[in-house]
Design a protein around this motif. Structure first.
Motif, PDB file in Angstrom:
ATOM      1  N   PHE A 104       0.807  -1.218   0.000  1.00 16.82           N
ATOM      2  CA  PHE A 104       0.000   0.000   0.000  1.00 16.82           C
ATOM      3  C   PHE A 104       0.841   1.271   0.000  1.00 16.82           C
ATOM      4  O   PHE A 104       0.339   2.340  -0.318  1.00 16.82           O
ATOM      5  N   GLN A 105       2.109   1.174   0.353  1.00 21.67           N
ATOM      6  CA  GLN A 105       2.940   2.373   0.497  1.00 21.67           C
ATOM      7  C   GLN A 105       4.026   2.502  -0.566  1.00 21.67           C
ATOM      8  O   GLN A 105       4.765   3.481  -0.580  1.00 21.67           O
ATOM      9  N   PHE A 125      -8.009   4.073  -4.143  1.00 24.88           N
ATOM     10  CA  PHE A 125      -6.637   4.459  -3.848  1.00 24.88           C
ATOM     11  C   PHE A 125      -6.171   5.679  -4.651  1.00 24.88           C
ATOM     12  O   PHE A 125      -5.124   6.259  -4.361  1.00 24.88           O
ATOM     13  N   LYS A 128      -5.355   9.536  -3.037  1.00 25.49           N
ATOM     14  CA  LYS A 128      -4.115   9.653  -2.265  1.00 25.49           C
ATOM     15  C   LYS A 128      -2.891   9.602  -3.178  1.00 25.49           C
ATOM     16  O   LYS A 128      -1.916  10.348  -2.981  1.00 25.49           O
ATOM     17  N   ASN A 227      -8.783  -7.321  -1.933  1.00 24.13           N
ATOM     18  CA  ASN A 227      -8.062  -6.564  -2.947  1.00 24.13           C
ATOM     19  C   ASN A 227      -7.681  -7.406  -4.160  1.00 24.13           C
ATOM     20  O   ASN A 227      -7.524  -6.879  -5.257  1.00 24.13           O
ATOM     21  N   PHE A 411     -13.542   4.098   2.556  1.00 26.23           N
ATOM     22  CA  PHE A 411     -12.264   3.522   2.989  1.00 26.23           C
ATOM     23  C   PHE A 411     -11.349   4.652   3.418  1.00 26.23           C
ATOM     24  O   PHE A 411     -11.280   5.696   2.762  1.00 26.23           O
ATOM     25  N   ASN A 412     -10.632   4.440   4.498  1.00 21.56           N
ATOM     26  CA  ASN A 412      -9.677   5.433   4.993  1.00 21.56           C
ATOM     27  C   ASN A 412      -8.265   4.924   4.710  1.00 21.56           C
ATOM     28  O   ASN A 412      -7.728   4.098   5.453  1.00 21.56           O
ATOM     29  N   TYR A 413      -7.667   5.415   3.637  1.00 19.38           N
ATOM     30  CA  TYR A 413      -6.338   4.988   3.185  1.00 19.38           C
ATOM     31  C   TYR A 413      -5.293   5.859   3.878  1.00 19.38           C
ATOM     32  O   TYR A 413      -5.208   7.056   3.635  1.00 19.38           O
ATOM     33  N   THR A 414      -4.487   5.264   4.761  1.00 18.13           N
ATOM     34  CA  THR A 414      -3.491   6.018   5.507  1.00 18.13           C
ATOM     35  C   THR A 414      -2.098   5.466   5.251  1.00 18.13           C
ATOM     36  O   THR A 414      -1.934   4.420   4.606  1.00 18.13           O
ATOM     37  N   THR A 417      -1.745   1.812   6.381  1.00 19.96           N
ATOM     38  CA  THR A 417      -2.516   0.729   5.777  1.00 19.96           C
ATOM     39  C   THR A 417      -1.598  -0.356   5.231  1.00 19.96           C
ATOM     40  O   THR A 417      -0.636  -0.073   4.523  1.00 19.96           O
ATOM     41  N   SER A 421      -4.333  -4.824   7.767  1.00 21.21           N
ATOM     42  CA  SER A 421      -5.385  -3.891   8.169  1.00 21.21           C
ATOM     43  C   SER A 421      -6.750  -4.553   7.988  1.00 21.21           C
ATOM     44  O   SER A 421      -6.919  -5.467   7.168  1.00 21.21           O
TER      45      SER A 421
END
Length: 444
Positions: A104-105, A125, A128, A227, A411-414, A417, A421
């Motif tokens: 995710f990062q 996604f 972001k 996913n 969805f809260n994409y941080t 994540t 998660s």
């Protein structure tokens, strides 16, 4: 303007880093390497993204693929092989094991290596990743849809505004706007061919968009499972309206010359089957009545269920006639006489202008052509779909100005994540996922 200086100047001008004596020493906007090649980061390694990257790599101008990113390494490796087997010049694929990023990062590192970022991830996604791309002073191609809720919509609008300030190009995947056939018929409508438009209909009724028949592997977390089956889950894809019907809604906004409707009342539901459903956690059928300025009423029909009647197109009714766009486009006067026709034979496929998006973007950057930014209408049209979904899920009539202020995110994409998660929805003991309940589901 020479390509290298154009890219650098377009980024630095917006950042306030140009002086009267020229460009200050900085790496913003250009990554050194092969002389004059536009370097691409490919983020979200699915089939649509592979086609977009291939289109860019096959252009006559110098382009290179320098980085790839996906949640899953096997997806990256597969798409790399697909590209190596299909691009005209394999030497343009410069990706190495060190420039493949996962999770995710990983997108931040992939973006840093490129001049142009191709964002072809699931919709949840994209806001972001777009935000980070513009922050890093990169030009962007972003496939549709670009958001799944009002929180993401505002994020995309803000990033598009910053891109405009920095003169960073943003191309959107709503490819019908790049179709010469659509352009021809929309020009006729804007010139008054059917008079004042009073109402419209739009349809995307087709087969399933999701598939849960592929087995779940024991080592997968629930986040990985969802996913790997992202089309089946509304929180990731936005559901059937966002994934497909957004094209029709975009045409309606374009023809009506309105950024978005003013209000909506919708209703829908979900079929019992889950193997094929594209809307786990949501609906697979939605009918919306949008109201635009001047009382223009638009009926929107979205359904993705097997063994049902399929229909796709846009229909406009005016004071002087009507227009039907379904494969070809025909305009009739009020007596039913054909007065204009744009055919796929003459203009090419109405729904097949995907490659023109990449061609327009890359050539505009390389040759320093007139600036454009699709981010705004891509966000507005994606949010139009989310607007209808919010009304259908809640059972409430919605006003645009109120809906876009909602803080209810799918969805809260941080930055924290990861695959461990907890996803926004979970199955019950029988493997069934929750379905929105009109009258109870909260969207505001």
């Amino acid at each position: 303007m020479e390509r290298r200086n154009f890219i650098k100047n377009s980024a630095l001008a917006g950042a306030g880093l140009l002086t009267s004596t020229g460009v200050m020493a900085s790496g913003f906007g250009f990554n050194s390497g092969s002389a004059d090649a536009l370097k691409i980061a490919y983020i979200g390694c699915g089939g649509r993204g592979a086609r977009a990257v291939k289109a860019a790599l096959d252009l006559d101008i110098p382009t290179e693929l320098v980085s790839m990113c996906d949640l899953f390494k096997d997806k990256i490796d597969h798409r790399e092989k697909v590209l190596l087997n299909n691009v005209k010049d394999k030497s343009r694929i410069k990706v190495t094991e060190d420039t493949k990023f996962t999770g995710f990062q990983g997108y931040k590192e992939a973006i840093a290596l490129a001049d142009v970022v191709f964002i072809t991830t699931p919709a949840a996604f994209k806001p972001k990743i777009l935000e980070e791309s513009i922050k890093q002073n990169k030009h962007v191609f972003m496939e549709k849809p670009v958001c799944v809720d009002s929180v993401g919509f505002k994020q995309v609008m803000a990033a598009a505004a910053l891109a405009k300030q920095k003169k960073l190009f943003v191309a959107g995947g709503l490819q019908r706007r790049y179709s010469t056939g659509y352009q021809a018929v929309v020009n006729e409508l804007h010139d008054g061919a059917i008079g004042d438009i009073l109402s419209a209909e739009c349809y995307w009724m087709g087969g399933p968009i999701g598939d849960l028949t592929r087995p779940r592997k024991e080592h997968w977390t629930e986040m990985e499972f969802q996913n790997r089956h992202w089309r089946s889950f509304s929180w990731v894809s936005g559901g059937n309206v966002e994934e497909y019907h957004v094209h029709n809604l975009d045409i309606v906004n374009w023809v009506l010359q309105e950024a978005h409707p003013q209000s909506v009342l919708a209703m829908g539901g979900k079929s019992p089957g889950k193997d094929f459903s594209g809307s786990l956690g949501g609906f697979d059928s939605l009918t919306s009545n949008f109201k635009y300025k001047n009382g223009v009423s638009v009926h929107s029909y979205s359904r993705n269920i097997p063994n049902c009647k399929n229909k796709n197109g846009e229909y406009f009714y005016g004071t002087k006639g009507k227009c039907i766009i379904a494969g070809n486009a025909t305009i009739y006067n009020h007596k039913g006489k054909e007065i204009f026709k744009a055919s796929s034979k003459e203009h090419g496929k109405f729904h097949g202008a995907h490659d023109m998006v990449q061609k327009t973007l890359m050539e505009s950057i390389y040759h320093g052509k007139e600036y454009f930014n699709d981010g705004f209408y891509a966000a507005q049209s994606s949010m139009t779909g989310a607007f209808g979904r919010m009304s259908g899920w809640s059972g409430k009539e919605m006003k645009w100005d109120k809906a876009i202020e909602s803080q209810v995110a799918l969805f809260n994409y941080t930055d924290a994540t990861d695959m461990n998660s907890t996803p926004p929805i979970l199955p019950d003991e029988f493997g069934n996922y929750p379905v929105p309940t009109p009258g109870k589901t909260v969207v505001m």
